[in-house]
Design an enzyme around this catalytic site. Structure first.
Site, PDB file in Angstrom:
ATOM      1  N   PHE A 170       0.828  -1.181  -0.032  1.00  0.00           N
ATOM      2  CA  PHE A 170      -0.065   0.101   0.044  1.00  0.00           C
ATOM      3  C   PHE A 170       0.902   1.162   0.131  1.00  0.00           C
ATOM      4  O   PHE A 170       0.560   2.192   0.854  1.00  0.00           O
ATOM      5  CB  PHE A 170      -0.951  -0.012   1.073  1.00  0.00           C
ATOM      6  CG  PHE A 170      -2.181   0.946   1.112  1.00  0.00           C
ATOM      7  CD1 PHE A 170      -3.050   0.734   0.148  1.00  0.00           C
ATOM      8  CD2 PHE A 170      -2.210   1.832   2.177  1.00  0.00           C
ATOM      9  CE1 PHE A 170      -4.012   1.787   0.190  1.00  0.00           C
ATOM     10  CE2 PHE A 170      -3.235   3.036   2.225  1.00  0.00           C
ATOM     11  CZ  PHE A 170      -4.056   2.656   1.038  1.00  0.00           C
ATOM     12  N   GLU A 180       3.635  -6.898 -16.787  1.00  0.00           N
ATOM     13  CA  GLU A 180       4.126  -6.105 -17.667  1.00  0.00           C
ATOM     14  C   GLU A 180       4.670  -4.689 -17.148  1.00  0.00           C
ATOM     15  O   GLU A 180       5.619  -4.133 -17.596  1.00  0.00           O
ATOM     16  CB  GLU A 180       2.466  -5.562 -18.466  1.00  0.00           C
ATOM     17  CG  GLU A 180       2.739  -4.537 -19.355  1.00  0.00           C
ATOM     18  CD  GLU A 180       3.575  -5.062 -20.577  1.00  0.00           C
ATOM     19  OE1 GLU A 180       2.916  -5.540 -21.381  1.00  0.00           O
ATOM     20  OE2 GLU A 180       4.667  -4.605 -20.706  1.00  0.00           O
ATOM     21  N   ASP A 207      19.267  -0.818 -11.856  1.00  0.00           N
ATOM     22  CA  ASP A 207      17.689  -1.035 -12.382  1.00  0.00           C
ATOM     23  C   ASP A 207      17.646  -1.169 -13.606  1.00  0.00           C
ATOM     24  O   ASP A 207      16.914  -2.350 -13.862  1.00  0.00           O
ATOM     25  CB  ASP A 207      17.267   0.337 -11.923  1.00  0.00           C
ATOM     26  CG  ASP A 207      15.717   0.685 -12.380  1.00  0.00           C
ATOM     27  OD1 ASP A 207      14.933  -0.093 -11.662  1.00  0.00           O
ATOM     28  OD2 ASP A 207      15.391   1.028 -13.556  1.00  0.00           O
ATOM     29  N   LYS A 262      15.726  -4.921 -15.463  1.00  0.00           N
ATOM     30  CA  LYS A 262      14.786  -5.028 -16.440  1.00  0.00           C
ATOM     31  C   LYS A 262      15.393  -5.818 -17.627  1.00  0.00           C
ATOM     32  O   LYS A 262      14.483  -6.503 -18.220  1.00  0.00           O
ATOM     33  CB  LYS A 262      14.392  -3.604 -16.791  1.00  0.00           C
ATOM     34  CG  LYS A 262      13.757  -2.917 -15.657  1.00  0.00           C
ATOM     35  CD  LYS A 262      13.716  -1.459 -15.877  1.00  0.00           C
ATOM     36  CE  LYS A 262      12.943  -0.803 -14.648  1.00  0.00           C
ATOM     37  NZ  LYS A 262      13.057   0.979 -14.811  1.00  0.00           N
TER      38      LYS A 262
END
Lengths: 332, 332
Positions: free
Chosen positions: B13, B147, B219, B223
């Protein structure tokens, strides 16, 4: 997954039709393995006759020679073949007249009335009668898919439906004609006049002997009409477009733009139903060179998404056409 | 079409979790109308507790305050909620440790074992254990969609699966980290040093207080690992990557590149499993400015297709996450 057998009728055995059949032949195993769909070609139609086989044509034999030299050639008319050959999908690949939409419009409406699904690369019928086609498809409960009509190999309608599926398109801007983009790129890179860039494009096969369909923005405008209907839910046709081509563009104008960090592109503005030369910042995603096409979608959740690729070429375009065939097949 | 009701459990959250819930609230009607799917949130989990409602949480009330101030708050642990709450899909949105993949990896594997489908934006589990996750999903006959792990709002996996569905990806190159792209763009446009461009990015909220995760290419590399597995069918993890960040890039180097018509970008080369600064021609589709992300896919039929968009942002990223939820829902 169990294998699904799907029969298609190919209408149009020109450059695009041959390209689709060549790619189908090459990719048949891949499509069976990945999507569980076995695509059989039950007929191929041209203006002067057809070849038909309910068991599925042998693509090697068909591709070997011109259609009317195929030994299974008949003089059956396209309309008759669309209605009476056993098939699930009619693949309409003829060239279209932008004023009347024919002969594709009749082929498509005939197919829909005969409860056949449709996949097509033919933009003319949709530039003329988008709503009529889609209303008929809804009434007859068939799918009509037309990814290849805009942007060749670039997914646009399917991108919105399948990938950006929670988004609403608010506006869209596109470089939708590879010939004019090539001409403008050459004028910018080489400093040549429009006429000589057009001549070069003709020699390379990018431009037709009569280049006005591209240069005057007619082709781009037909594509904008389709996008306005399909992406923005409008109800418009070609006559609603404001169109200015690139005939007035000079190397001097391009040079001046360049000095200020801009380039001149023939831009289709989908929301405003306008095709016109516009200044595009050199670092803008729509500044694509050569004969590339590009479309920027302004969406409400994902923000701006731009997709760039080949807007023409029979092999490249077959990617979109066969993707539509596969999508329809999966829904059967 | 009859309405399908789908229950999701949201794990995490934070900024992304709130973004997904805000977009869900805004788009609920659109998704019902367009896709025939009614998405109900049966639980939201955070590290210190959860809110649960089998009838579906009232998103207005939940979004109004921090999770543990919600009046239906319980101290039930995430694992327990994933397994025992009535739900179809677990939506994993926690931040992940790139070395261990945790806590997301455990959440995802727990969900799969409990026969829940998974949609996630968490790249760490896939950079560490792609094959393990997918093997388990296959065994348990559930879908795992990710995705949003690469390129934020940009469709990549879904683009290949749904739109370029007859294509094989032969190689792919991406600008996959918005922070470094912003820093390099600033260095190029303003002629500033790396350090001051990084400081500016931090002030704008593009870069973390410790920028090394972005600047050193970590990062981007995570990916690339995901793309190598998902698009090229490799079986690799983060340790297989060769990674060079942008710390050594000077404004002088960028200037020199510019004089020759190039720009310097941090490029992820998916086939070579490499992240490194590379020269990109100014008119190449990968030359995107600011914090944009871009991916060029070299495909066997469609040719090169490039897609450009927002690689981060909680609203933009929610586009990909909710598209995955909708896709899974349609298959249920």
């Amino acid at each position: 997954v169990k294998m699904k057998e799907v029969r298609v009728v190919i209408v149009g055995f020109g450059v695009i039709g041959r390209g689709v059949l060549q790619t189908l032949r090459e990719k048949q195993g891949f499509i069976r393995g990945k999507h569980g769909v076995n695509i059989k070609v039950s007929a191929i139609c041209e203006i002067d006759g057809s070849v038909i086989s309910n068991e599925g044509l042998d693509l090697d034999k068909v591709l070997d020679k011109p259609l009317n030299k195929n030994k299974f050639w008949t003089d059956k008319k396209t309309r008759d073949v669309i209605i009476n050959t056993q098939s699930d999908i009619v693949v309409e690949l003829t060239p279209g007249n932008i004023k009347t939409g024919e002969p594709g419009l009749s082929h498509i409406l005939t197919a829909i009335s005969a409860k056949k699904h449709v996949a097509t690369s033919n933009k003319a019928p949709f530039a003329v009668a988008y709503k009529r086609i889609m209303d008929s498809a809804r009434k007859n409960k068939v799918s009509v898919r037309f990814e290849a009509t805009v942007g060749g190999a670039i997914p646009i309608m399917n991108l919105m439906d399948e990938c950006l599926s929670v988004n609403k398109v608010e506006s869209a801007y596109g470089i939708l004609n590879g010939t004019t983009n090539y001409v403008l790129s050459q004028m910018s890179d080489e400093g040549v006049e429009l006429d000589s860039a057009v001549k070069e494009a003709q020699q390379l096969g990018y431009a037709e002997p009569d280049p006005s369909y591209d240069i005057d923005g007619v082709d781009s405008a037909a594509k904008v009409v389709i996008l306005a209907n399909a992406l923005l839910g409008m109800d418009v046709s070609y006559e609603d477009m404001k169109v200015t081509g690139i005939r007035e563009i000079t190397p001097e104008a391009i040079d001046l733009a360049k000095k200020h960090g801009f380039t001149v592109k023939l831009v289709g503005d989908v929301l405003r139903l306008e095709v016109s030369p516009r200044l595009v910042s050199v670092d803008h995603p729509l500044n694509v060179s050569g004969s590339l096409n590009a479309l920027m979608l302004n969406t409400d959740v994902a923000g701006d998404v731009t997709i760039v690729g080949r807007g023409a070429g029979s092999r490249e375009t077959s990617s979109s056409i066969i993707a539509d065939i596969v999508t329809i097949s999966k829904e059967l």
